[in-house]
Design a protein around this motif. Sequence first.
Motif, PDB file in Angstrom:
ATOM      1  N   GLY A 590      43.176  31.601  15.982  1.00 51.35           N
ATOM      2  CA  GLY A 590      42.224  32.623  15.053  1.00 51.35           C
ATOM      3  C   GLY A 590      42.609  32.123  13.562  1.00 51.35           C
ATOM      4  O   GLY A 590      41.519  32.624  12.728  1.00 51.35           O
ATOM      5  N   SER A 591      43.631  31.866  12.945  1.00 54.75           N
ATOM      6  CA  SER A 591      43.819  31.466  11.619  1.00 54.75           C
ATOM      7  C   SER A 591      42.907  30.501  11.527  1.00 54.75           C
ATOM      8  O   SER A 591      42.425  30.293  10.383  1.00 54.75           O
ATOM      9  CB  SER A 591      45.310  30.990  11.433  1.00 54.75           C
ATOM     10  OG  SER A 591      46.291  32.341  11.657  1.00 54.75           O
ATOM     11  N   MET A 592      43.007  29.235  12.248  1.00 51.59           N
ATOM     12  CA  MET A 592      41.872  28.163  12.010  1.00 51.59           C
ATOM     13  C   MET A 592      40.641  28.763  11.777  1.00 51.59           C
ATOM     14  O   MET A 592      39.711  28.236  10.894  1.00 51.59           O
ATOM     15  CB  MET A 592      42.125  26.984  12.743  1.00 51.59           C
ATOM     16  CG  MET A 592      43.560  26.478  13.086  1.00 51.59           C
ATOM     17  SD  MET A 592      43.880  25.335  14.266  1.00 51.59           S
ATOM     18  CE  MET A 592      42.745  23.911  14.013  1.00 51.59           C
ATOM     19  N   HIS A 643      59.738  30.762  13.578  1.00 50.97           N
ATOM     20  CA  HIS A 643      59.086  31.011  12.470  1.00 50.97           C
ATOM     21  C   HIS A 643      57.756  31.849  12.742  1.00 50.97           C
ATOM     22  O   HIS A 643      56.910  31.248  13.560  1.00 50.97           O
ATOM     23  CB  HIS A 643      58.698  29.602  11.928  1.00 50.97           C
ATOM     24  CG  HIS A 643      59.784  28.861  11.257  1.00 50.97           C
ATOM     25  ND1 HIS A 643      60.867  28.707  11.784  1.00 50.97           N
ATOM     26  CD2 HIS A 643      59.905  28.562   9.788  1.00 50.97           C
ATOM     27  CE1 HIS A 643      62.103  28.087  10.832  1.00 50.97           C
ATOM     28  NE2 HIS A 643      61.062  27.739   9.859  1.00 50.97           N
ATOM     29  N   GLY A 644      57.323  32.501  11.835  1.00 53.96           N
ATOM     30  CA  GLY A 644      56.095  33.511  12.131  1.00 53.96           C
ATOM     31  C   GLY A 644      54.817  32.511  12.138  1.00 53.96           C
ATOM     32  O   GLY A 644      54.660  31.470  11.372  1.00 53.96           O
ATOM     33  N   LEU A 645      53.799  32.887  12.911  1.00 54.62           N
ATOM     34  CA  LEU A 645      52.564  32.109  13.145  1.00 54.62           C
ATOM     35  C   LEU A 645      51.294  32.741  12.855  1.00 54.62           C
ATOM     36  O   LEU A 645      50.335  32.407  13.279  1.00 54.62           O
ATOM     37  CB  LEU A 645      52.440  31.524  14.527  1.00 54.62           C
ATOM     38  CG  LEU A 645      53.670  30.644  14.947  1.00 54.62           C
ATOM     39  CD1 LEU A 645      53.542  30.556  16.416  1.00 54.62           C
ATOM     40  CD2 LEU A 645      53.339  29.274  14.364  1.00 54.62           C
ATOM     41  N   GLY A 646      51.278  33.895  12.111  1.00 54.87           N
ATOM     42  CA  GLY A 646      50.490  34.758  12.249  1.00 54.87           C
ATOM     43  C   GLY A 646      49.404  34.301  11.302  1.00 54.87           C
ATOM     44  O   GLY A 646      47.987  34.810  11.241  1.00 54.87           O
ATOM     45  N   GLU A 647      49.747  33.544  10.232  1.00 62.17           N
ATOM     46  CA  GLU A 647      48.747  33.250   9.028  1.00 62.17           C
ATOM     47  C   GLU A 647      48.618  31.690   8.684  1.00 62.17           C
ATOM     48  O   GLU A 647      47.972  31.269   8.295  1.00 62.17           O
ATOM     49  CB  GLU A 647      49.149  34.022   7.908  1.00 62.17           C
ATOM     50  CG  GLU A 647      49.308  35.475   8.114  1.00 62.17           C
ATOM     51  CD  GLU A 647      50.051  36.201   6.859  1.00 62.17           C
ATOM     52  OE1 GLU A 647      49.181  36.279   5.709  1.00 62.17           O
ATOM     53  OE2 GLU A 647      51.296  36.139   6.900  1.00 62.17           O
ATOM     54  N   THR A 648      49.838  31.024   9.349  1.00 61.02           N
ATOM     55  CA  THR A 648      50.179  29.646   8.725  1.00 61.02           C
ATOM     56  C   THR A 648      49.072  28.710   9.025  1.00 61.02           C
ATOM     57  O   THR A 648      49.039  27.844   8.112  1.00 61.02           O
ATOM     58  CB  THR A 648      51.404  29.126   9.550  1.00 61.02           C
ATOM     59  OG1 THR A 648      52.425  30.362   9.887  1.00 61.02           O
ATOM     60  CG2 THR A 648      52.112  28.275   8.746  1.00 61.02           C
TER      61      THR A 648
END
Lengths: 701, 154
Positions: A590-592, A643-648
């Motif tokens: 989704g971020s990509m 490590h959070g992955l929501g935006e990276t």
Amino acid sequence: VSADPRARGAVSYSVDASMPGELHAALVRSPIAHGKVRSIDVSGLASDARVLLPQDVADLPAYGCQIADQRVLTDRARFVGDVVAAVVAPTPAAARAAAMSVSITYDELPAIFDVEKAAAEDAPLLHPHLTISANDAAYFGIRPVPETNICHRFRIRHGDVERGFEQAEVVVEGTFRTPSAAHVPMEPHATVARFTDSGRLEVITGTQTPFSMRMELAALFGMAEEDVRIVVPPMGGSFGAKTFTRQEAVVAALARKTGRPVKLVLDRAEEFLTLNRHPAVITVRIGASRTGELLAKSVVCWADTGAYADCGPGVVQKMGFAAPGPYRIPNCWVDAYAVYTNTPPNGAFRGYGQMQSAWASERAMDALAAKLDLSPLELRRRNVIADGDTYATGETMHDTCYRELLERAAAAVDYERDSRGKGIALIMKGMQTPSRAAIAIERDGDVYVVRCATTEMGQGARHALALLAAEQLGCDPSQIRVPDPDTDQVPYDTRTTSSRSTYMMGRALTVACEALLEDGRRGYGAIENVGGLDPDTGQGLASTHWHQAAAAAHLAVDEETGVCELHKLHCAVYAGRVVNRPAAELQTEGSMCMGLGSALFEALALDGGQVTNANLSDYNIPTAVDVATMTYELIERDGASIHGLGETALPPVPPAIGNALASLGLELDELPMTPERVLAARDQRSHSTEAEPPRAEEKVR
Amino acid sequence: VRVSFTLDGARVELEAPEEQTIAEALSHHGHRSVRETCRIGVCGACTILLDGEPVSGCLLLTAQADGRCVTTVEGLSAHDPVIRAFSRAHAFQCGWCTPGMILSVTAMLAEDPDPPRAKAARELGGNLCRCGCYSRILDAVELAAEELRSDAHR
């Protein structure tokens, strides 16, 4: 597999919430970008409608999560769409008609839309007097520049940047621009609120920040925080749009005036006026030795926060402290500014300033590589930051993964064999520091009830917590219940932002599970991460750990039309440890996807301060055909923390694509990279006397 | 106007304002899965099946449904292969667009039981998912297609 409620259409969102006897609200918005209200004529109001005017809320103080610059209703409109009045009526349609019947005249004031002009000393001031908010979101030392539209400036002073540039044998400089963009959550902002007979304020709303909102509404209405209750159903997407206090303040004020519950659902066009992404103009200068050792970097960021600060100071702070990038640079200065303009407010947006920052800095890295006649991959290899290195904030890096991320991204597009049409980019993103999280668990027979303020917007954080709890309590995930957050029921948590919840709440959960196992019935856990930066020097601890990613793009350009065809878009993301595999992958994808939209076509169009593409026909978002060439990998390590992955995976996508275009001699410095801009870059390349003739670039038929 | 149609297998009769859309009517009727979102027929979140054809509920007047057969995701069985495929593939995040996606996929597979991935992606161009779950949605299309084909063989 039993069908998920989402696959049955059985999720109850804020738009579905209602309270008995509720009235429906609609807002009356300014059609001009800047002006004082001269008169308001409500004589056309239907008999079953009621109106709330600025004078009705004159007793309510100014509010705002970082700077107290907003009023519930304003008698001085500062953007096209500013809320001047509000109405309630028995139905949504009647409320919309009532809003149309309110007639307002204005005395126009000079308006300013350009961030750099707005920052000038002689610019008309949007907010002559600035008061820093008492909300706990204003924690980091906000530095307004008096008598200007600059509501915050942040600095990093690391080493001696002038001397560094003197030593440098090669220097590049460039200015890079990014536009505003819309979050476009599919579910609009929706709130229902009432004052109870005992005088409490109850609010059901989609928000990522229930406790910040509780604090803000309590201060606004002069109530004890305990007397304000915020309940948060799952959100139909947010991406930063539903943070801090938005329509909730006016809905509560309408409830106060009418003595009835009031519900408001924003329409699609209003979504584009409520909160957007900061446009930015960023100038980057990098100096290096002949061999490609980075010696100095200076970055100046101008971020347009719109008519109200919202969390703009926080956004530029993070834009600023990530500006050095994941490299060893002994001398680094950063100056980042949040500036008011007469445009809709800008605030938290997935990536939180990192996309703008990475677009500028990673494009500049490739320009430096070109000037050094060095491969962009090799330049990054020589400078990438590693454990034990000192970052520009003075903190010592730990748990870094950049070497591996870089190599994996490069390998995914076979960069070393042939780098034409290919680009890579690295990013680092801080996690909310300092911050607190707390969680309570109760055992009731076979069921465990987890009470925490982590909100659900599709990211699956609460399911991740259920999985973690099941693992630690030795039970099946189906035995874990995680009810919707309700500030009457859950302990304080900073907020569901900055991709922090699985990591921070997960650690609090571990403490709570241990306590429960000891007690048998109840457990409670609270943790805190400590740190922060000196706002004047940028020295300290920016983030207790860093969200890290690399992207690689491989594309071809049709130079007749300017259309890019992506052969591959790959992201390598450091996960540390994956808790909830499908959600981790979905968040990355989704971020990509959102990064791709920002890279190629998403931009808010403004004309004289008016948003001219406030609908989903004129404002395009990615569709299923856009993801065909996307791949990603989540890198885990034994014993690593979550490590959070929501935006990276969002911020590295635009610069990776920009660098791929640059490898073909197509130098773009502004997003989005539309066909028109690609064609302009083509013309620029053929007019450039310095540029070598393009090597056999690939072409699509 | 007086309108009667079949909604998820049950006969419905109602009095609808002339300008009312079927999405509004269904929402008043308690069918929350049909979500008017963009209101201009772009996003697909209010997709319904009208006699099996996917239609944007925000562009169809209630009166136009008179005598027709309207299907929403709420009328599909819990064991519906497309619903099951979406669950198995984890093809959603916030879930807002999911009912419309499922109905579009249902109609697509009725036309073409084995659509190539690129074709499926094109056909879903009228269903937007801001969470960006598209590749898992396309996985779900493949899973559902497989199950439907094996059901047909049985």
